[in-house]
Design a protein around this motif. Structure first.
Motif, PDB file in Angstrom:
ATOM      1  N   UNK A   1      11.142   1.864  -4.345  1.00  0.00           N
ATOM      2  CA  UNK A   1       9.753   1.669  -3.916  1.00  0.00           C
ATOM      3  C   UNK A   1       9.582   0.401  -3.088  1.00  0.00           C
ATOM      4  N   UNK A   2      10.575  -0.491  -3.092  1.00  0.00           N
ATOM      5  CA  UNK A   2      10.493  -1.717  -2.294  1.00  0.00           C
ATOM      6  C   UNK A   2      10.951  -1.514  -0.854  1.00  0.00           C
ATOM      7  N   UNK A   3      11.607  -0.397  -0.592  1.00  0.00           N
ATOM      8  CA  UNK A   3      12.312  -0.218   0.677  1.00  0.00           C
ATOM      9  C   UNK A   3      11.543   0.707   1.609  1.00  0.00           C
ATOM     10  N   UNK A   4      11.558   0.398   2.909  1.00  0.00           N
ATOM     11  CA  UNK A   4      10.986   1.289   3.920  1.00  0.00           C
ATOM     12  C   UNK A   4      11.704   1.068   5.245  1.00  0.00           C
TER      13      UNK A   4
ATOM     14  N   UNK B   1       0.727   5.103  -2.291  1.00  0.00           N
ATOM     15  CA  UNK B   1      -0.403   4.175  -2.274  1.00  0.00           C
ATOM     16  C   UNK B   1       0.050   2.788  -2.747  1.00  0.00           C
ATOM     17  N   UNK B   2      -0.624   1.765  -2.282  1.00  0.00           N
ATOM     18  CA  UNK B   2      -0.211   0.392  -2.589  1.00  0.00           C
ATOM     19  C   UNK B   2      -0.175   0.131  -4.086  1.00  0.00           C
ATOM     20  N   UNK B   3      -1.153   0.643  -4.823  1.00  0.00           N
ATOM     21  CA  UNK B   3      -1.197   0.406  -6.267  1.00  0.00           C
ATOM     22  C   UNK B   3      -0.019   1.083  -6.965  1.00  0.00           C
ATOM     23  N   UNK B   4       0.361   2.272  -6.484  1.00  0.00           N
ATOM     24  CA  UNK B   4       1.508   2.975  -7.060  1.00  0.00           C
ATOM     25  C   UNK B   4       2.794   2.221  -6.755  1.00  0.00           C
ATOM     26  N   UNK B   5       2.905   1.744  -5.517  1.00  0.00           N
ATOM     27  CA  UNK B   5       4.091   0.992  -5.107  1.00  0.00           C
ATOM     28  C   UNK B   5       4.262  -0.263  -5.954  1.00  0.00           C
TER      29      UNK B   5
END
Length: 316
Positions: free
Chosen positions: A63-66, A255-259
């Motif tokens: 979840x930290x990677x994009x 979503x940012x909160x999920x991330x």
């Protein structure tokens, strides 16, 4: 599992209030209470935490990677990071032979140094053949990279100043060399906000290399017919989970909160897992690896630092 959680909470408390590395504290607190993991009713839960929660933690790191992270740095820096990882692992294997160390330990320690410290050690250990010394080598590696990372957090900013690096270039050096994310953040922001943000970004790119490296190692061990954790017809589920989460995050579907929630859960899962492994480990068993194992990890760390420093000087 509650015992492992309690140790992790204690480690996090010390980390937040006294600045000590949480992973190191969890490991040491766990070792101090290792009798709980040797026999008795707590053993099954501790074993479960040490093996399965660590895989969950590594998977959630995706979840930290994009892909956006890659574009922000540019091709030269990304090429440096990839080459640095490959050369450090190769150097670790060669140095391991010279120092007469077990090859699996050389790969484990070099991968931890090259990629992301304790998290990489956990992921690589999970795909290596299971032996009587597997957990001993994992604990030594986690202890070693955490200590070396803490030393680097203090020492490396003075190196960037001695070479007159700009804040941006100092961030690239720190993110490309220090093992654990927390120490990278600490070292970077001790210089400036620009250095801290750049160091964190570079470090996350190194973390993103975890999945392809672990997949490659898993395939190599399977091709050699190695038993234990590396055997089987499919890739490890936690590696697939890491890659899927990274892909979903790259597409902007998280979503940012999920991330943020997944990142938080990842950190706690890894901390509890390290605490559990410490609960199963005796300090005298770790020390049996001896001074040559220490020399190997120090040499791998110095090799990576010299390589990244040289490239940073070339990049100006």
């Amino acid at each position: 599992m509650l015992v492992a959680l309690l140790v992790a909470v204690a480690a996090q408390f010390v980390a937040e209030h006294y600045g000590a590395p949480a992973m190191l504290m969890a490991l040491l607190f766990g070792i101090a209470l290792n009798f709980l993991g040797q026999e008795g009713r707590a053993v099954p839960g501790i074993v479960f935490s040490s093996r399965h929660l660590l895989r969950v933690g590594v998977a959630l790191m995706g979840a930290r990677i994009s892909v956006g992270l890659l574009a922000d740095l540019g091709a030269p820096v990304i090429a440096m990071l990839i080459l640095g990882i490959l050369l450090t692992i190769a150097a670790g294997i060669l140095l391991g032979r010279l120092l007469k160390q077990d090859q699996d330990f050389a790969v484990l320690s070099a991968g931890a140094v090259a990629i992301c410290g304790a998290s990489a050690a956990i992921a690589i250990s999970a795909v290596q053949p299971r032996t009587e010394r597997s957990e001993q080598q994992l604990m030594f590696t986690v202890l070693g990279v955490t200590m070396l990372s803490t030393i680097a957090m203090i020492l490396y900013p003075t190196i960037t100043a001695a070479f007159g690096m700009s804040d941006h270039m100092a961030g690239i050096f720190l993110g490309g060399t220090i093992h654990d994310v927390a120490q990278v953040v600490g070292a970077g922001f001790s210089i400036s906000d620009d250095a801290g943000k750049t160091a964190t970004l570079v470090k996350l790119i190194r973390v993103s290399m975890l999945a392809p490296v672990v997949i490659s190692m898993s395939l190599i061990y399977r091709r050699r017919g190695a038993g234990g954790a590396a055997s089987g017809a499919r890739l490890p589920g936690f590696v697939i989970g890491f890659a899927v989460l990274a892909a979903v995050n790259s597409l902007g579907l998280l979503p940012e909160i999920v991330k943020l929630t997944l990142q938080h859960l990842s950190g706690w899962a890894l901390l509890i897992a390290i605490a559990a492994v410490g609960l199963r480990t005796r300090l005298d068993q770790i020390l049996q690896l001896g001074p040559r194992a220490i020399a190997l990890m120090v040499a791998e760390t110095v090799f990576l630092a010299l390589f990244v420093l040289g490239v940073c000087r070339l990049l100006g």
